[in-house]
Scaffold this motif. Structure first.
Motif, PDB file in Angstrom:
ATOM      1  N   ASP A   8       0.835  -1.194   0.000  1.00 55.65           N
ATOM      2  CA  ASP A   8       0.000   0.000   0.000  1.00 55.65           C
ATOM      3  C   ASP A   8       0.873   1.248   0.000  1.00 55.65           C
ATOM      4  OD1 ASP A   8      -2.515  -0.849  -0.220  1.00 55.65           O
ATOM      5  OD2 ASP A   8      -2.877  -1.042   1.934  1.00 55.65           O
ATOM      6  N   ALA A   9       0.538   2.161  -0.876  1.00 58.63           N
ATOM      7  CA  ALA A   9       1.228   3.438  -0.845  1.00 58.63           C
ATOM      8  C   ALA A   9       0.741   4.218   0.374  1.00 58.63           C
ATOM      9  CB  ALA A   9       0.938   4.208  -2.115  1.00 58.63           C
ATOM     10  N   PRO A  10       1.478   5.180   0.825  1.00 54.99           N
ATOM     11  CA  PRO A  10       1.003   6.011   1.937  1.00 54.99           C
ATOM     12  C   PRO A  10      -0.329   6.664   1.583  1.00 54.99           C
ATOM     13  CG  PRO A  10       3.301   6.490   1.430  1.00 54.99           C
ATOM     14  CD  PRO A  10       2.822   5.555   0.388  1.00 54.99           C
ATOM     15  N   ALA A  11      -1.145   6.878   2.591  1.00 55.17           N
ATOM     16  CA  ALA A  11      -2.511   7.373   2.365  1.00 55.17           C
ATOM     17  C   ALA A  11      -2.503   8.692   1.591  1.00 55.17           C
ATOM     18  CB  ALA A  11      -3.213   7.550   3.707  1.00 55.17           C
ATOM     19  N   ALA A  12      -1.539   9.564   1.928  1.00 53.85           N
ATOM     20  CA  ALA A  12      -1.511  10.870   1.260  1.00 53.85           C
ATOM     21  C   ALA A  12      -1.266  10.695  -0.236  1.00 53.85           C
ATOM     22  CB  ALA A  12      -0.424  11.738   1.881  1.00 53.85           C
ATOM     23  N   ASN A  13      -0.381   9.765  -0.575  1.00 53.67           N
ATOM     24  CA  ASN A  13      -0.107   9.516  -1.997  1.00 53.67           C
ATOM     25  C   ASN A  13      -1.347   8.994  -2.703  1.00 53.67           C
ATOM     26  OD1 ASN A  13       2.412  10.297  -1.516  1.00 53.67           O
ATOM     27  ND2 ASN A  13       3.409   8.335  -1.949  1.00 53.67           N
TER      28      ASN A  13
END
Lengths: 231, 530
Positions: free
Chosen positions: B12-17
């Motif tokens: 999972d990419a970071p939520a912001a990304n």
């Protein structure tokens, strides 16, 4: 030679007809005309005629997918002309469509409104013209756009066509009310003319082009499998 | 395993990304949707239709409580185009065989669905701007009356959003492009067939996304019974439910999405139930009073010898009416032109959710207590005025009623008064000369009427009597219209006494006015004269 070809192609063509869209369009049409009888809902005759028209449009939308052939890329190279392939598909559709239309009219008769007075002949001409436009449109998309899936363009095109036929100024309108004084003329000239034009269009666009456009050109060239498809 | 084939541990990419990726995809899809051939064409066609010069003269006198819901139908067409466009956008990667490539990107399928849903916002904002522009245009018309409802105005953009979200859902449920056109057919059937034509099932009719109430004259806004607010709530519930459904179907099965879906279902049901309740008892009583004894709800304004009583919202039209009335008075001789006249606005509000929508209504005030109400209010024998205005047809209708009053001394008695004498000729001629638009109004009425004779409808859309002439009398009117206006006007003033005497024949009137009456035909004798 042609006869043997037709006989050989009948069964595979039947199998590869786009059954899902045809069945969905047909079922929706029947459900729409059946709704007033089932609910029950009393509709004035003018509105019942419109309902039958919407059912015809639904069937025509199913027919827009008639020429869709996921294997179209492979048949582009065979010697069987496209006109023959399209003719076979259309010929197989005709009895189905006729039977379905008789069923639609029969169900419309059951509606609580005065359904017995429906102008069956005129509505049949309208439905035939719409369906013919739909198939002709699909042939045009295959001819000019390339690819193998014409329905996703031809379907909305038929809706746009129907909407314009209903929304243009009264002088040019083809979807006239049943009590309109121009009803007979509109069907004799307008709808019949549209039907004839659609058949001509279907024929012209089903002919195999004798020259090929370069693969890189045209908007078919952007498709995933390139433009070397079913032309 | 080497550096090229190593599996990255953070799947999972970071939520912001992810959020940025969703927004980037939404921005891209929003642009594609606005430029989708169908959406673009629908928007252009609708704008051209809105901006097309001309149109009916009543557009100069918009009634806001009717104008607000008339914004919806055009937007429904844009909404249907958006349905197909949004559906095509969701299915694009499948159509082009690029679905697998998305597996390598940061977005999960449900996040892509969210992006598609977000991509609808600019189109909806654009349609809201169109509605706002329509409202501003109506508000800047000099003859604007009434009050617009925010709920009705918001319904159009809500329809666009609903249909587009349905397009996204269909793309996630059916992986084929035939679902969208068929959904368009369903919507067309629901609105244009069941929404318009079905009688009886009011609750069912309201379930259609766009509920028409057409056909009648405008009502004062406090008598409108359209549950616009509940319908908007119902639509909002449907939009949220459909959107949450699309996210659920594409794998976003978090508790928040499920809770949203259930909440939306509840909201949708509440809206559906409340919108089908029908008008309250108080509203019914108010409508009956407005129909039967309107004087208590109206304001009266005096202009010279004429008093105009209208529902407060419609009083800005008083001067428009007065122009017509003064036009007729100016053609009458002294002693007649100063006669007291009363004009009272009439509505028929006792039928349908927002007034006379569905058909049955008495042709004429049979059973209504108008005469009694008029006497009590001190406006005896009031001339009826309607709730629509603008153009020669409306002007000649009022002018004819005023002329009838001046010539006969009372209003028409029967439902449709066939005038077979010289006074009918005079009434019609006065009506055509009242303003510069009235003669054109008569020609436009006759252009779309059939049968023999000539008729001028009631100024209150069938609530009071219209006037009819036989061909015999109308021929004299036509001959008189060919004469110079000043000459005919002078003769009318000079011979007023004889022309308005009881029993003056058409031939005699023609003679007094210096024209010839054609011989009476068999067709003329068929008419039942008043």
């Amino acid at each position: 030679m042609i006869r043997a070809l037709v006989v050989a192609l009948l069964a595979p063509t039947w199998r590869t007809l786009p059954w899902a869209p045809l069945a969905a369009g047909g079922t929706l049409g029947l459900a729409l005309v059946g709704a007033p009888a089932l609910l029950p809902l009393t509709l004035p005759p003018v509105v019942l005629v419109d309902l039958v028209r919407v059912a015809a449009l639904s069937g025509a939308l199913g027919a827009a997918f008639l020429l869709d052939d996921p294997a179209g890329h492979t048949t582009g190279a065979v010697p069987t002309p496209r006109l023959l392939r399209h003719s076979l598909r259309t010929a197989l559709l005709l009895p189905l469509a006729a039977g379905w239309w008789v069923a639609v009219l029969a169900v419309a008769r059951l509606a609580p409104a005065s359904g017995a007075g429906l102008p069956y002949g005129a509505l049949t001409v309208e439905a035939a013209a719409l369906t013919a436009c739909s198939v002709a449109c699909a042939a045009g998309v295959l001819r000019w756009g390339g690819g193998t899936a014409a329905g996703s363009t031809a379907g909305p095109a038929v809706i746009v066509l129907s909407a314009s036929l209903a929304a243009v100024p009264h002088r040019y309108r083809l979807f006239v009310a049943v009590d309109d004084p121009h009803w007979a003329d509109v069907h004799r000239y307008g709808w019949a003319g549209l039907l004839a034009a659609a058949v001509c269009g279907w024929f012209a666009w089903s002919l195999q082009p004798t020259t090929r456009r370069p693969v890189s050109g045209g908007f078919g060239g952007r498709r995933a499998f390139g433009a070397a498809g079913s032309r | 395993m080497n550096a090229l084939t190593a599996v990255r541990e953070t799947v999972d990419a970071p939520a912001a990304n992810r959020r940025r990726a969703v927004l980037a995809l939404a921005r891209f899809e929003a642009g594609r949707l606005l430029l989708h051939p169908l959406v673009f064409t629908a928007a252009v066609v609708y704008s051209v239709w809105l901006l097309w010069p001309g149109g009916s003269p009543q557009e100069s006198f918009p009634v806001l409580q009717d104008m607000d819901r008339e914004t919806q139908i055009g937007l429904e067409l844009i909404g249907l185009a958006a349905l197909v466009g949004a559906n095509g956008a969701v299915l694009r990667s499948r159509r082009h065989g690029t679905e697998a490539h998305f597996g390598t990107l940061v977005l999960r399928p449900w996040q892509r669905t969210c992006a598609h849903l977000l991509s609808l916002v600019p189109l909806v904002l654009l349609t809201a701007a169109v509605v706002a522009a329509q409202l501003v245009r109506a508000l800047t018309r000099p003859g604007v009356v009434g009050h617009a409802s925010v709920n009705e105005l918001a319904t159009g953009p809500a329809l666009v959003l609903l249909f587009a979200v349905v397009g996204v859902l269909l793309g996630r449920v059916f992986r084929s492009s035939f679902a969208a056109p068929l959904a368009v057919v369903v919507v067309i059937a629901l609105t244009f067939v069941f929404g318009v034509g079905a009688s009886g099932a009011e609750g069912f009719r309201r379930l259609s996304p766009l509920a028409f109430d057409e056909g009648g004259m405008p009502l004062p806004s406090h008598l409108m019974g359209r549950p616009a607010g509940w319908h908007l709530l119902y639509l909002a519930g449907l939009v949220t439910l459909t959107g949450a459904g699309a996210v659920l179907v594409s794998g976003g099965r978090s508790a928040a999405v499920k809770a949203t879906a259930f909440g939306a279902l509840a909201v949708c049901s509440v809206g559906a139930v409340l919108q089908s309740l029908g008008p309250s008892d108080a509203l019914r009583a108010a409508r009956e009073e407005a129909t039967d004894r309107p004087s208590s709800m109206q304001e009266c304004h005096r202009r010279g010898p004429t008093t105009y009583c209208a529902f407060p919202e419609f009083t800005p039209w008083t001067d428009e009416w007065d122009t017509v009335v003064r036009g007729v008075r100016g053609l009458a001789p002294d002693g007649v032109k100063e006669r007291r006249l009363y004009v009272r606005q009439r509505v028929f509000a006792t039928d349908g959710p927002s007034g006379p929508g569905s058909g049955t209504r008495p042709a004429v005030p049979s059973g209504l207590h108008w005469a009694e109400d008029d006497r009590a209010a001190g406006t005896p024998d009031a001339i009826a005025a309607g709730t629509a205005w603008g153009g020669g047809e409306k002007e000649i209708a009022l002018a004819a009623a005023v002329a009838h009053q001046l010539v006969m001394g009372h209003g028409p008695r029967a439902s449709s008064a066939v005038m077979c004498d010289g006074r009918g000729v005079l009434v019609f001629w006065l009506a055509t000369q009242a303003t510069e638009h009235t003669e054109g109004g008569l020609h436009s009425i006759l252009a779309h009427s059939f049968g023999g004779g000539a008729s001028i409808p009631s100024p209150a859309d069938g609530l009071s009597a219209g006037l009819v002439l036989r061909d015999h009398e109308y021929a004299v009117v036509r001959a008189l219209l060919d004469r110079p206006r000043a000459e005919a006007g002078a003769r009318v003033k000079a011979e007023w006494g004889q022309l308005t005497a009881e029993g003056v024949s058409t031939e005699r009137a023609a003679e007094l006015l210096g024209v010839k009456a054609p011989p009476l035909t068999d067709d003329d004798r068929q008419w039942g004269c008043q």
